[in-house]
Scaffold this motif. Structure first.
Motif, mmCIF file in Angstrom:
data_model
loop_
_atom_site.group_PDB
_atom_site.id
_atom_site.type_symbol
_atom_site.label_atom_id
_atom_site.label_comp_id
_atom_site.label_asym_id
_atom_site.label_seq_id
_atom_site.Cartn_x
_atom_site.Cartn_y
_atom_site.Cartn_z
ATOM 1 N N SER A 53 2.011 38.445 -35.897
ATOM 2 C CA SER A 53 2.004 39.690 -35.226
ATOM 3 C C SER A 53 2.447 40.702 -36.277
ATOM 4 O O SER A 53 3.164 40.605 -37.097
ATOM 5 N N GLY A 54 1.601 41.626 -36.222
ATOM 6 C CA GLY A 54 1.966 42.891 -37.099
ATOM 7 C C GLY A 54 1.193 42.993 -38.425
ATOM 8 O O GLY A 54 1.412 43.713 -39.392
ATOM 9 N N SER A 55 0.234 41.787 -38.577
ATOM 10 C CA SER A 55 -0.223 41.775 -39.923
ATOM 11 C C SER A 55 -1.536 42.603 -40.120
ATOM 12 O O SER A 55 -2.020 42.549 -41.110
ATOM 13 N N GLY A 56 -1.813 43.255 -38.818
ATOM 14 C CA GLY A 56 -2.859 43.943 -39.044
ATOM 15 C C GLY A 56 -4.276 43.960 -38.499
ATOM 16 O O GLY A 56 -5.399 44.334 -38.570
ATOM 17 N N LYS A 57 -4.366 42.677 -37.552
ATOM 18 C CA LYS A 57 -5.614 42.145 -37.124
ATOM 19 C C LYS A 57 -6.187 43.102 -36.121
ATOM 20 O O LYS A 57 -7.450 43.471 -36.259
ATOM 21 N N THR A 58 -5.395 43.783 -34.928
ATOM 22 C CA THR A 58 -6.098 44.751 -34.146
ATOM 23 C C THR A 58 -6.288 45.834 -34.849
ATOM 24 O O THR A 58 -7.490 46.623 -34.638
ATOM 25 N N THR A 59 -5.688 46.243 -35.926
ATOM 26 C CA THR A 59 -6.042 47.437 -36.715
ATOM 27 C C THR A 59 -7.271 47.457 -37.385
ATOM 28 O O THR A 59 -8.075 48.152 -37.396
ATOM 29 N N MET A 60 -7.415 46.342 -37.860
ATOM 30 C CA MET A 60 -8.915 46.113 -38.757
ATOM 31 C C MET A 60 -10.024 46.013 -37.463
ATOM 32 O O MET A 60 -11.182 46.644 -37.859
ATOM 33 N N LEU A 61 -9.689 45.361 -36.517
ATOM 34 C CA LEU A 61 -10.948 45.381 -35.472
ATOM 35 C C LEU A 61 -10.995 46.991 -35.028
ATOM 36 O O LEU A 61 -12.204 47.526 -34.701
#
Ligand code: ADP
Length: 244
Positions: free
Chosen positions: A36-44
């Motif tokens: 969580s918080g590693s940036g996965k959603t932000t990348m999408l």
């Protein structure tokens, strides 16, 4: 067919993406995992331009976009259409039926005729197994059914790539399978997909490649059978030990 080069995203002083490089071939399914918080959603969200990257170049099907330069709103709108996004929280219009939810984008954004949009929406709802729920409102549908409407709605825009942001995380466990089944069917039909998920079974069964992200970078990428049984990086190993 999709290439991301040197993608950075900063929120104020917080640097969330720190130089993502990634290529996804047409028709492939890439599953993105990571803490969580590693940036996965932000990348999408950057791929769908719901967030504007601080810098970096994204190319989809030959259309290239350099975010280091100022970008016109109209360019963003046309670029956004290349990707279809499925959200954790469905985000359906509550006062519209399943059918109307799926018709909305093609009619408003693509200016499709109502009859054309309806025919396509019917066929897509059929495809996701909701032929008998077309006239139901979101509140009358289960979470799994709402998410399948969400998938049909994204497909209605005929995107080049489907992006899934933890599509089953909000669902009761017994409803997860029906959504994953629709996603597996799509994968088998050759849809290009980038999927952020904690469903490791889906990753094992449907992914061509698994990407492990941590701290805003891609730490490791490999075929699922490799990354799950023989992770190369210590950080990947630690994460997999925690969740499996
Ligand atoms: P993941 O999907 O891997 O859990 P996210 O991309 O959601 O990670 O978030 C990465 C980091 O970015 C988190 O620290 C989060 O708090 C921060 N973040 C995400 N969106 C915003 C935003 N709109 N404004 C400020 N910080 C944000």
């Amino acid at each position: 067919m999709i290439s991301i080069k040197g993608l950075y995203k900063q929120f104020g002083s917080l640097e969330v993406l720190k130089g993502i490089d990634l290529e996804v071939e047409k028709g492939k399914v890439v599953v993105v995992i990571g803490p969580s918080g590693s940036g996965k959603t932000t990348m999408l969200r950057c791929l769908n331009v719901l967030e504007t990257p601080t810098k970096g170049v994204i190319s989809i099907e030959g259309k290239s976009f350099d975010f280091s330069k100022p970008v016109a709103k109209s360019t963003i709108a046309s670029f956004r259409r290349l990707t279809g996004m499925v959200f954790q929280s469905y985000n359906l219009f509550p006062h519209k039926t399943a059918l109307e939810n799926v018709m909305e984008g093609p009619m408003i954004v693509k200016k499709e005729h109502k009859d054309t949009a309806r025919k396509k929406a019917q066929s897509l709802l059929n495809k996701v197994g909701l032929e008998d729920k077309m006239d139901y409102y979101p509140a009358q549908l289960s979470g799994g059914q709402q998410q399948r409407v969400g998938i049909a709605r994204a497909l209605a825009m005929e995107p080049e790539v489907m992006l899934f942001d933890e599509p089953t995380s909000a669902l009761d466990p017994e409803l997860v399978g029906e959504v994953l089944k629709v996603m597996k069917d799509l994968a088998q039909e050759g849809m290009t997909m980038i999927v952020v998920t904690h469903e490791m079974r889906f990753a094992r069964e449907a992914a061509d490649e698994v990407i492990f992200m941590d701290g805003g970078v891609v730490v490791e990428r490999n075929k699922p059978e490799e990354i799950f049984t023989n992770p190369k990086e210590e950080r990947t190993r630690k994460f997999l030990n925690m969740i499996q």
